[in-house]
Motif scaffolding. Structure first.
Motif, PDB file in Angstrom:
ATOM      1  N   LEU A 342     -13.382 -31.322 -53.242  1.00 51.11           N
ATOM      2  CA  LEU A 342     -13.570 -31.411 -51.726  1.00 51.11           C
ATOM      3  C   LEU A 342     -12.788 -32.431 -51.136  1.00 51.11           C
ATOM      4  O   LEU A 342     -12.034 -32.236 -50.029  1.00 51.11           O
ATOM      5  CB  LEU A 342     -15.013 -31.732 -51.395  1.00 51.11           C
ATOM      6  N   ASP A 343     -12.554 -33.440 -51.697  1.00 51.28           N
ATOM      7  CA  ASP A 343     -11.918 -34.779 -51.178  1.00 51.28           C
ATOM      8  C   ASP A 343     -10.337 -34.295 -51.040  1.00 51.28           C
ATOM      9  O   ASP A 343      -9.778 -34.443 -49.648  1.00 51.28           O
ATOM     10  CB  ASP A 343     -11.882 -35.720 -52.120  1.00 51.28           C
ATOM     11  N   CYS A 344      -9.980 -33.576 -52.243  1.00 52.01           N
ATOM     12  CA  CYS A 344      -8.379 -33.209 -51.886  1.00 52.01           C
ATOM     13  C   CYS A 344      -8.139 -32.047 -50.969  1.00 52.01           C
ATOM     14  O   CYS A 344      -7.163 -32.269 -49.972  1.00 52.01           O
ATOM     15  CB  CYS A 344      -8.120 -32.663 -53.322  1.00 52.01           C
ATOM     16  N   THR A 345      -9.151 -31.185 -50.840  1.00 50.52           N
ATOM     17  CA  THR A 345      -9.129 -30.329 -49.884  1.00 50.52           C
ATOM     18  C   THR A 345      -9.064 -30.913 -48.462  1.00 50.52           C
ATOM     19  O   THR A 345      -8.285 -30.500 -47.681  1.00 50.52           O
ATOM     20  CB  THR A 345     -10.220 -28.985 -50.033  1.00 50.52           C
ATOM     21  N   ASN A 346      -9.849 -31.697 -48.225  1.00 52.02           N
ATOM     22  CA  ASN A 346      -9.866 -32.361 -47.221  1.00 52.02           C
ATOM     23  C   ASN A 346      -8.689 -33.130 -46.502  1.00 52.02           C
ATOM     24  O   ASN A 346      -7.979 -33.102 -45.493  1.00 52.02           O
ATOM     25  CB  ASN A 346     -10.988 -33.460 -46.808  1.00 52.02           C
ATOM     26  N   GLU A 347      -8.255 -33.614 -47.690  1.00 48.82           N
ATOM     27  CA  GLU A 347      -6.965 -34.606 -47.382  1.00 48.82           C
ATOM     28  C   GLU A 347      -5.665 -33.608 -47.213  1.00 48.82           C
ATOM     29  O   GLU A 347      -4.873 -33.935 -46.331  1.00 48.82           O
ATOM     30  CB  GLU A 347      -6.572 -35.182 -48.838  1.00 48.82           C
ATOM     31  N   LEU A 348      -5.698 -32.500 -47.806  1.00 50.83           N
ATOM     32  CA  LEU A 348      -4.499 -31.402 -47.528  1.00 50.83           C
ATOM     33  C   LEU A 348      -4.536 -31.047 -46.261  1.00 50.83           C
ATOM     34  O   LEU A 348      -3.658 -30.952 -45.530  1.00 50.83           O
ATOM     35  CB  LEU A 348      -4.705 -30.388 -48.484  1.00 50.83           C
ATOM     36  N   ARG A 349      -6.003 -30.817 -45.785  1.00 58.00           N
ATOM     37  CA  ARG A 349      -6.293 -30.279 -44.466  1.00 58.00           C
ATOM     38  C   ARG A 349      -5.596 -31.247 -43.266  1.00 58.00           C
ATOM     39  O   ARG A 349      -4.835 -30.933 -42.497  1.00 58.00           O
ATOM     40  CB  ARG A 349      -7.725 -30.118 -44.040  1.00 58.00           C
ATOM     41  N   ARG A 350      -5.914 -32.535 -43.376  1.00 57.41           N
ATOM     42  CA  ARG A 350      -5.295 -33.552 -42.648  1.00 57.41           C
ATOM     43  C   ARG A 350      -3.978 -33.915 -42.811  1.00 57.41           C
ATOM     44  O   ARG A 350      -3.194 -34.018 -41.582  1.00 57.41           O
ATOM     45  CB  ARG A 350      -6.052 -34.780 -42.903  1.00 57.41           C
ATOM     46  N   SER A 351      -3.431 -33.509 -43.768  1.00 58.09           N
ATOM     47  CA  SER A 351      -1.883 -33.647 -44.079  1.00 58.09           C
ATOM     48  C   SER A 351      -0.679 -32.723 -43.672  1.00 58.09           C
ATOM     49  O   SER A 351       0.465 -32.836 -43.471  1.00 58.09           O
ATOM     50  CB  SER A 351      -1.633 -34.068 -45.451  1.00 58.09           C
ATOM     51  N   TYR A 352      -1.619 -31.413 -43.331  1.00 54.09           N
ATOM     52  CA  TYR A 352      -0.777 -30.350 -42.673  1.00 54.09           C
ATOM     53  C   TYR A 352       0.335 -30.899 -41.648  1.00 54.09           C
ATOM     54  O   TYR A 352      -0.034 -31.366 -40.500  1.00 54.09           O
ATOM     55  CB  TYR A 352      -1.390 -29.022 -42.336  1.00 54.09           C
ATOM     56  N   GLY A 353       1.665 -30.756 -41.679  1.00 54.70           N
ATOM     57  CA  GLY A 353       2.578 -30.875 -40.859  1.00 54.70           C
ATOM     58  C   GLY A 353       2.972 -32.386 -40.823  1.00 54.70           C
ATOM     59  O   GLY A 353       3.912 -32.475 -39.718  1.00 54.70           O
ATOM     60  N   ASP A 354       2.371 -33.270 -41.613  1.00 56.65           N
ATOM     61  CA  ASP A 354       2.790 -34.534 -41.295  1.00 56.65           C
ATOM     62  C   ASP A 354       4.196 -35.096 -41.583  1.00 56.65           C
ATOM     63  O   ASP A 354       4.719 -36.089 -41.249  1.00 56.65           O
ATOM     64  CB  ASP A 354       1.656 -35.729 -42.003  1.00 56.65           C
ATOM     65  N   LYS A 355       4.922 -34.263 -42.277  1.00 56.99           N
ATOM     66  CA  LYS A 355       6.267 -34.529 -42.675  1.00 56.99           C
ATOM     67  C   LYS A 355       7.143 -33.470 -41.926  1.00 56.99           C
ATOM     68  O   LYS A 355       8.361 -33.427 -42.222  1.00 56.99           O
ATOM     69  CB  LYS A 355       6.293 -34.121 -44.191  1.00 56.99           C
ATOM     70  N   GLN A 356       6.715 -32.882 -41.056  1.00 56.30           N
ATOM     71  CA  GLN A 356       7.641 -31.918 -40.167  1.00 56.30           C
ATOM     72  C   GLN A 356       8.785 -32.570 -39.769  1.00 56.30           C
ATOM     73  O   GLN A 356       8.582 -33.519 -38.984  1.00 56.30           O
ATOM     74  CB  GLN A 356       6.739 -30.938 -39.447  1.00 56.30           C
ATOM     75  N   GLY A 357      10.059 -31.835 -39.890  1.00 46.37           N
ATOM     76  CA  GLY A 357      11.113 -32.305 -39.127  1.00 46.37           C
ATOM     77  C   GLY A 357      11.792 -33.736 -40.021  1.00 46.37           C
ATOM     78  O   GLY A 357      12.748 -34.109 -39.551  1.00 46.37           O
ATOM     79  N   LYS A 358      11.221 -33.986 -40.930  1.00 44.38           N
ATOM     80  CA  LYS A 358      11.609 -35.385 -41.811  1.00 44.38           C
ATOM     81  C   LYS A 358      12.017 -34.832 -42.894  1.00 44.38           C
ATOM     82  O   LYS A 358      11.716 -33.675 -43.683  1.00 44.38           O
ATOM     83  CB  LYS A 358      10.146 -36.158 -41.885  1.00 44.38           C
ATOM     84  N   GLN A 359      12.788 -35.978 -43.665  1.00 43.70           N
ATOM     85  CA  GLN A 359      13.225 -35.546 -45.060  1.00 43.70           C
ATOM     86  C   GLN A 359      12.147 -35.953 -45.856  1.00 43.70           C
ATOM     87  O   GLN A 359      11.916 -37.085 -46.311  1.00 43.70           O
ATOM     88  CB  GLN A 359      14.627 -36.501 -45.310  1.00 43.70           C
ATOM     89  N   TYR A 360      11.664 -34.835 -46.571  1.00 45.02           N
ATOM     90  CA  TYR A 360      10.687 -34.760 -47.587  1.00 45.02           C
ATOM     91  C   TYR A 360      10.449 -33.550 -48.627  1.00 45.02           C
ATOM     92  O   TYR A 360      10.863 -32.622 -48.379  1.00 45.02           O
ATOM     93  CB  TYR A 360       9.121 -34.719 -46.792  1.00 45.02           C
ATOM     94  N   ARG A 361      10.877 -34.184 -49.947  1.00 43.17           N
ATOM     95  CA  ARG A 361      10.900 -33.340 -50.940  1.00 43.17           C
ATOM     96  C   ARG A 361      10.117 -33.675 -52.238  1.00 43.17           C
ATOM     97  O   ARG A 361       9.758 -35.135 -52.375  1.00 43.17           O
ATOM     98  CB  ARG A 361      12.250 -33.102 -51.592  1.00 43.17           C
ATOM     99  N   VAL A 362       9.621 -32.735 -52.727  1.00 42.72           N
ATOM    100  CA  VAL A 362       8.801 -32.970 -54.024  1.00 42.72           C
ATOM    101  C   VAL A 362       9.253 -32.340 -55.128  1.00 42.72           C
ATOM    102  O   VAL A 362       9.538 -30.948 -55.084  1.00 42.72           O
ATOM    103  CB  VAL A 362       7.231 -32.635 -53.595  1.00 42.72           C
ATOM    104  N   TRP A 363       9.565 -32.956 -56.441  1.00 40.53           N
ATOM    105  CA  TRP A 363       9.707 -32.107 -57.504  1.00 40.53           C
ATOM    106  C   TRP A 363       9.123 -32.863 -58.651  1.00 40.53           C
ATOM    107  O   TRP A 363       8.699 -33.912 -58.677  1.00 40.53           O
ATOM    108  CB  TRP A 363      11.503 -32.235 -57.516  1.00 40.53           C
ATOM    109  N   VAL A 364       9.102 -31.918 -59.796  1.00 40.07           N
ATOM    110  CA  VAL A 364       8.652 -32.383 -61.032  1.00 40.07           C
ATOM    111  C   VAL A 364       9.792 -32.380 -62.201  1.00 40.07           C
ATOM    112  O   VAL A 364      10.611 -31.750 -62.158  1.00 40.07           O
ATOM    113  CB  VAL A 364       7.437 -31.610 -61.576  1.00 40.07           C
TER     114      VAL A 364
END
Length: 434
Positions: A342-364
């Motif tokens: 539930l914590d993670c789901t709420n955190e994802l909800r709040r973070s939507y679009g917070d990197k829009q228009g920015k250089q942001y990449r994730v890789w493993v």
């Protein structure tokens, strides 16, 4: 190399600069596409080999600059150094082999007689490699004269019970390398093939990838597939026209850099060639069988796209992610804080679009799955995030289960634990999500 106990399904041997790495692509999209494909479909049973003209110093520098994966084997300094694994353990047998008929001091002495040659940086002068810069219009003449000079010096030493035997390689329109005759990218690969064969572990298929003159030897190794990326330089294209134009196992890709490598995988039918990054609807990329590595890649691609607002906000996405986790599942943040589903789901909800228009990449990187029980998988890997100029990473351990076949894709997330790669990452971790 000991990671796999049997023959690798597939081995890629790739040059780095302007082959795997596109220095004209500030977003590194083709490299990131390859990364996602390799970790999702190949890492668990295949081998990744980087073969570069760079010295260990410049190779490590490039790894800090670009979102590169960690190879299983690294061939550096134009095929004069072979190392294994994360610790880059040198192959002592290769060192011993190259010591034969080689004297670095004699090579330096003879080359110093040519004013057209400019010695490269000290980091690029290696035990079995001496490197210079030379203007393109003077390269052919200098190479001919230098070769004759070294041949005469070698003949003299042959009668003195020592034989000097070297090769000269010109690449990139400016780099001139002098190596032992037995060295080079191709010879290093041949050495690895021979070593694998003696152990009964020769990879089932090998794809070599390059763009410049010092890659030409790679394409001469028997029974390999080869791709010259679309941006291949004149000296490699000329070599191909003179030596391998009728070889159907070598192609000149229409795509540049890592995209050309992906193209070649598909062209030769060597395995899956659709990167998860090229799939907009993740439901279209479900593998034929349960593949834990693919699940890891897909999850963190979702995280990137979600925060960049490259997908529509929908509670259905959050609900489906929640459904893929056990109610008791715990996500341990790199800072040590435990978070519930539930914590993670709420955190994802709040973070939507917070990197829009920015250089942001994730890789493993190095997603290695281990089956630890009936339908249970333990995966350890490194997750990286690039946000602007800041790059942060954590070592993650994930427990997945494929037992609950009522889940949409037959798996559930049981636990995830993360730890920062270095202390620098802990300075500002407030925007690190999941």
């Amino acid at each position: 190399m000991d990671r796999l106990k049997s023959s690798a399904r597939f081995m890629i041997v790739s040059d780095l600069d302007h082959t795997m790495v596109d220095h004209h692509d500030p977003e590194n999209l083709s490299l990131l596409r390859f990364n996602a494909l390799w970790e999702a479909r190949y890492r668990h049973d295949s081998l990744l080999v980087f073969s570069t003209g760079r010295s260990p110093t410049l190779y490590k520098q490039l790894r800090k600059e670009k979102p590169m994966l960690t190879p299983d084997i690294t061939i550096m300094s134009v095929g004069t150094e072979i190392t294994y694994g994360n610790s880059m353990v040198p192959d002592e047998g290769w060192v011993e082999f190259l010591n034969n008929k080689w004297d670095k001091s004699i090579v330096m002495e003879e080359a110093s007689k040519f004013a057209e040659l400019t010695l490269q940086a000290e980091t690029e002068i290696r035990p079995h490699k001496v490197s210079f810069y030379v203007q393109k219009d003077k390269a052919r003449e200098v190479m001919k004269a230098l070769s004759e000079s070294l041949e005469k010096r070698g003949l003299f030493f042959f009668f003195s019970l020592f034989q000097l035997d070297v090769k000269i390689i010109y690449s990139g329109g400016m780099d001139l390398d002098i190596l032992p005759q037995g060295a080079g990218k191709g010879q290093a690969l041949a050495y690895l093939h021979k070593k694998f064969t003696s152990e009964g572990r020769l990879p089932k298929n090998t794809l070599v990838c390059g763009d410049s003159g010092n890659d030409a030897e790679l394409f001469s190794i028997p029974d390999v597939y080869g791709v010259m990326v679309s941006n291949a330089q004149e000296e490699l294209l000329q070599w191909h026209a003179e030596n391998a134009k009728d070889n159907p196992k070598i192609i000149h890709a229409t795509e540049s850099c890592a995209a050309g490598i992906i193209q070649a995988i598909g062209h030769f039918n060597l395995g899956p060639s659709t990167s998860p990054r090229d799939v907009i609807d993740s439901s279209d990329s479900v593998p034929e069988k349960f593949d834990p590595g693919h699940e890891i890649v897909k999850f963190f691609l979702f995280l990137e796209r979600w925060r960049r607002a490259e997908m529509e906000f929908s509670e259905l996405y959050l609900a489906s992610l929640k459904a893929l986790s056990l109610p008791s599942c715990v996500f341990v943040h790199p800072s040590g804080v435990e978070q519930s589903v539930l914590d993670c789901t709420n955190e994802l909800r709040r973070s939507y679009g917070d990197k829009q228009g920015k250089q942001y990449r994730v890789w493993v990187d190095q997603v290695i799955p281990t089956e630890i029980g009936s339908n249970k998988w333990l995966l350890k890997f490194t997750k990286w995030e690039l946000s602007g100029e800041e790059r942060r990473g954590c070592v993650a351990t994930v427990l997945l289960s494929s037992k609950d076949l009522s889940a949409p894709e037959g798996f559930t997330w049981v636990h995830m634990h993360q730890t920062w790669v270095d202390e620098a990452s802990t300075k500002d971790h407030t925007d690190w999500v999941c």
